[in-house]
Write a protein that holds these residues in place. Sequence first.
Motif, PDB file in Angstrom:
ATOM      1  N   ASP A 104       7.532   5.130 -14.945  1.00  0.00           N
ATOM      2  CA  ASP A 104       8.157   6.185 -14.143  1.00  0.00           C
ATOM      3  C   ASP A 104       7.799   6.079 -12.671  1.00  0.00           C
ATOM      4  O   ASP A 104       7.525   7.086 -11.998  1.00  0.00           O
ATOM      5  CB  ASP A 104       7.779   7.567 -14.683  1.00  0.00           C
ATOM      6  N   GLY A 105       7.766   4.850 -12.154  1.00  0.00           N
ATOM      7  CA  GLY A 105       7.557   4.640 -10.738  1.00  0.00           C
ATOM      8  C   GLY A 105       6.128   4.686 -10.267  1.00  0.00           C
ATOM      9  O   GLY A 105       5.868   4.599  -9.060  1.00  0.00           O
ATOM     10  N   GLU A 106       5.179   4.800 -11.197  1.00  0.00           N
ATOM     11  CA  GLU A 106       3.773   4.888 -10.830  1.00  0.00           C
ATOM     12  C   GLU A 106       2.963   3.843 -11.585  1.00  0.00           C
ATOM     13  O   GLU A 106       3.323   3.430 -12.689  1.00  0.00           O
ATOM     14  CB  GLU A 106       3.207   6.282 -11.142  1.00  0.00           C
ATOM     15  N   GLY A 131       4.334   6.004  -4.442  1.00  0.00           N
ATOM     16  CA  GLY A 131       3.029   5.651  -3.918  1.00  0.00           C
ATOM     17  C   GLY A 131       2.392   4.466  -4.622  1.00  0.00           C
ATOM     18  O   GLY A 131       1.199   4.479  -4.919  1.00  0.00           O
ATOM     19  N   VAL A 132       3.170   3.422  -4.872  1.00  0.00           N
ATOM     20  CA  VAL A 132       2.686   2.259  -5.619  1.00  0.00           C
ATOM     21  C   VAL A 132       1.866   1.338  -4.713  1.00  0.00           C
ATOM     22  O   VAL A 132       2.301   0.976  -3.619  1.00  0.00           O
ATOM     23  CB  VAL A 132       3.862   1.474  -6.228  1.00  0.00           C
ATOM     24  N   ASP A 154       0.825  -1.203   0.000  1.00  0.00           N
ATOM     25  CA  ASP A 154       0.000   0.000   0.000  1.00  0.00           C
ATOM     26  C   ASP A 154       0.864   1.260   0.000  1.00  0.00           C
ATOM     27  O   ASP A 154       1.648   1.488   0.930  1.00  0.00           O
ATOM     28  CB  ASP A 154      -0.911  -0.004   1.232  1.00  0.00           C
ATOM     29  N   ALA A 155       0.742   2.063  -1.070  1.00  0.00           N
ATOM     30  CA  ALA A 155       1.385   3.386  -1.181  1.00  0.00           C
ATOM     31  C   ALA A 155       2.893   3.317  -0.912  1.00  0.00           C
ATOM     32  O   ALA A 155       3.443   4.113  -0.148  1.00  0.00           O
ATOM     33  CB  ALA A 155       0.715   4.383  -0.230  1.00  0.00           C
ATOM     34  N   ILE A 156       3.569   2.382  -1.575  1.00  0.00           N
ATOM     35  CA  ILE A 156       5.010   2.214  -1.400  1.00  0.00           C
ATOM     36  C   ILE A 156       5.767   3.315  -2.139  1.00  0.00           C
ATOM     37  O   ILE A 156       5.568   3.532  -3.337  1.00  0.00           O
ATOM     38  CB  ILE A 156       5.476   0.841  -1.915  1.00  0.00           C
ATOM     39  N   THR A 157       6.630   3.990  -1.398  1.00  0.00           N
ATOM     40  CA  THR A 157       7.468   5.050  -1.974  1.00  0.00           C
ATOM     41  C   THR A 157       8.927   4.755  -1.653  1.00  0.00           C
ATOM     42  O   THR A 157       9.260   4.388  -0.528  1.00  0.00           O
ATOM     43  CB  THR A 157       7.083   6.431  -1.409  1.00  0.00           C
TER      44      THR A 157
END
Length: 499
Positions: free
Chosen positions: A213-215, A20-21, A6-9
């Motif tokens: 791009d990380g999202e 925020g993955v 949840d919301a990995i940064t």
Amino acid sequence: MLLEMDAITKSYGSVAANKGVSFKLRKGEVHALVGENGAGKTTLMRILYGMETPDSGMIKLNGRPVSMNSPMDAIRNGIGMVHQHFMLFSSFTVAENIVIGREPEKGVLFDRKAAAAETVKLSEQYGMPVDPWKKVGECPLGVQQRIEILKVLYQGAEVIILDEPTGVLTPLEVKELLLAIRQLADQGKSFILISHKLNEVLEVADVITVLRDGEVTGTVKASESNEEQLSRMMVGRNLVQQARAGIQIGKPVLELAGIGLKGGKAKALLDNITFSVREGEIVGIAGISGNGQSELLQVISGLCAPDSGSVKLQGKEVAGSPVHAIRSAGMAHIPEDRYQWGVSKDATVAENGLMGHTKRHQRLGILERKDIRAMVGEWVSRFGIKTGSLATKAQHLSGGNLQKLIVARELAQETPFLIAAEPTRGVDVGAMEMIHGELLRRRQEGGAILLVSSELSEVLKLSDRILVMLEGKMVGELSAEAATEEKISLLMAGGKAVV
């Protein structure tokens, strides 16, 4: 829900790898994670496996928050990972690598016979034959990949992360692996599959999440998607199909005659290899990993000397010459293993880009660093290499971005002859499109290219002629017009193809 991220940064300096993955995995599900090189896929999975610590976000297993502070935490929580780049002990046997950490014992001693028996049982169960007594350092890449997969299966993980697991497997081995994944999923095992091979993803996955791009750009059911849609989600545009244009074939640039290389056993590693590569021509070599392709490239590039035969580059005999002498004679080399042969992981992006270019970027023995930075910076921009700066160490680049750096560096040599060994290994569809275009451009300009690839589709797409290797011999040659995947596969298996 079995697993929730949840919301990995996660950031490395100024570079945000994950923004925020959120990601979910159900029991018995095969969930594919796809995206361009540097999109954040491997970083996200390294966090799940306890190899990286997120800056923020939460991981839950069966609804319960968990902390993954190390791979041992992950293993204890039933999570295993097969890495894209092998994490094996080359001096250990196959069996020792597979059982390490859970070694069978006989009294207080390690029971090697039991370890070997367990390995054979496991390899037969999953259709991945290996020799339990062989040293891993003596195994070809395809076999080493099997060992990595068997090692995680031996650990009994319930959630199995596969990072580009089919990169060095033959088509038959790929089919067997995908079948094993589906069978295990049906038995309740859950898989996270990182892959650039969209056809394989669509064949085996239930759900596909795309990162850019990380999202997260979207999560879709595999049954409701296709390669075109996934490609657009990955790169944000439609891809251009590359095609070989007609060209006048010129004189021979590389000529091999009667190349022989003895092995430690009865069979020779290379047996009477004879062929040429001419100007304006891409000659592809196909074969199951471990049938002499690596040794052939080492002979041509000067990494080892043949026991017999001749290697001529632009008419000059170079067999047994040092690597630098062969490169000076007109060869550039994209190696099959980027970490072993292509880069220094502790050197910077700029330093790795400089390798092979030092003579043209020095004055009175002093390197012209401004020119070097400009040269490598142009490659970074042109090839879309994602890096924080030119001072970033190579080990911090994703595998695909490192591959693009090596390809850019070797193409920039502008030599008459180029070895392109697994040129698109581990790169995304957008980078593959660019690399294929660059190889075809070099061919169009009269360059001679020797292409060695485990991807038959790549060999078929780019080659003007295709040679097939089996047990150190050339067992067939097909023109581009006559070649099909079926004919090549038949030759690879020891049969005879009708030309």
